[in-house]
Design a protein around this motif. Sequence first.
Motif, PDB file in Angstrom:
ATOM      1  N   GLN A 198       0.827  -1.206   0.000  1.00  0.00           N
ATOM      2  CA  GLN A 198       0.000   0.000   0.000  1.00  0.00           C
ATOM      3  C   GLN A 198       0.863   1.258   0.000  1.00  0.00           C
ATOM      4  OE1 GLN A 198      -3.826   1.395   2.524  1.00  0.00           O
ATOM      5  NE2 GLN A 198      -2.007   1.113   3.774  1.00  0.00           N
ATOM      6  N   ALA A 199       1.948   1.248   0.782  1.00  0.00           N
ATOM      7  CA  ALA A 199       2.842   2.404   0.836  1.00  0.00           C
ATOM      8  C   ALA A 199       3.458   2.670  -0.536  1.00  0.00           C
ATOM      9  CB  ALA A 199       3.938   2.167   1.874  1.00  0.00           C
ATOM     10  N   SER A 218       0.922   3.923  -3.095  1.00  0.00           N
ATOM     11  CA  SER A 218       0.509   5.307  -2.823  1.00  0.00           C
ATOM     12  C   SER A 218       1.542   6.305  -3.339  1.00  0.00           C
ATOM     13  CB  SER A 218       0.291   5.507  -1.321  1.00  0.00           C
ATOM     14  OG  SER A 218       1.505   5.643  -0.608  1.00  0.00           O
ATOM     15  N   TYR A 230       0.978   5.859   4.297  1.00  0.00           N
ATOM     16  CA  TYR A 230       0.740   6.024   2.866  1.00  0.00           C
ATOM     17  C   TYR A 230       0.456   7.486   2.535  1.00  0.00           C
ATOM     18  CZ  TYR A 230      -4.158   5.473   4.455  1.00  0.00           C
ATOM     19  OH  TYR A 230      -5.357   5.591   5.116  1.00  0.00           O
TER      20      TYR A 230
END
Length: 313
Positions: A18-19, A22, A94
Amino acid sequence: MKISVIIPVYNAEKFVTQAVESALQFDEVYEVILVEDKSPDNALYVCQQLTEMYDKVKLYQHPDKGNHGAGPTRNLGIEKSTGDFIAFLDADDYFLPNRFDAEKELFKDNNVEGVYGAIGVHYYSEKAKEQYYPIFGDKLTTVYKRHHPKDVFPGQIYMLGSFGLFSIDALTIRRDSLIRKMSTLFKSSLRLHQDTEFLYRLSYYLDLYPGILDRAVAVRGVHENNRITMVDSKKINPASTRVLLWKEVNNWAENEPTIPDHIKLHIKRMYRSFDIANSPLSKKWGMILKYMVSDYHSIRSGIYNINFRKNLF
């Protein structure tokens, strides 16, 4: 703009995808640098998969493939970066779609060496929210007013809580200014609060400008295994970690000849206050005073009350 986003990775297999994604949503992001710090989980495997999925993602480890902590891990990411600007992101946090909106305009001025913004909070589980909502709530972590760059360092040192905070997740820096003006980057001597110590020194050497302060540009992920969350919630003794932080700040200030004497004196006083508060004698008398308030009637009935004697002796 060519931005290098540096992500230190430790025990973050559930969050690092997710990081990374993003960060990759922005055309301005030139590369995402993952530095894996000998995670006990499968984070290294997830990072390897991400390098195969995305051309912009690069993966590094320390030469000895050991665990060195967030500070040296970020330093390695800076060393490997090739962009004109550097942004940081923790692996369990994120970016939001407005992350670089202010930066795109502000960095047109070459005098702007860094830009900071506000971050929000996200709870990854109901258990995490139940435990940590009283601490973090839904509030922004931000500097409360728009300050001139020359006021950012003294504001953090003197005003502390009333000045507000900016997080490393919401910071973007000119790489050449960072390398040219900071002889020491993140301190390897600090396992916790190394980003806070770095931000103090950074705001002294570089001109940092406010970006978006009234709404989040990035999100801090709160979960049960986040080390700094455990410090903030007092599961790890915050006094002892702050002693180490202010010791490093004091050592730096004492050896930096350009810092005015009154600021050096204030920093020394801060260090001494935390050091005294964390001493065994202070802790013992703190417990005694707390007990005297909470169980005063028992004390009146006899100084030899067993609980009181336990704290006293």
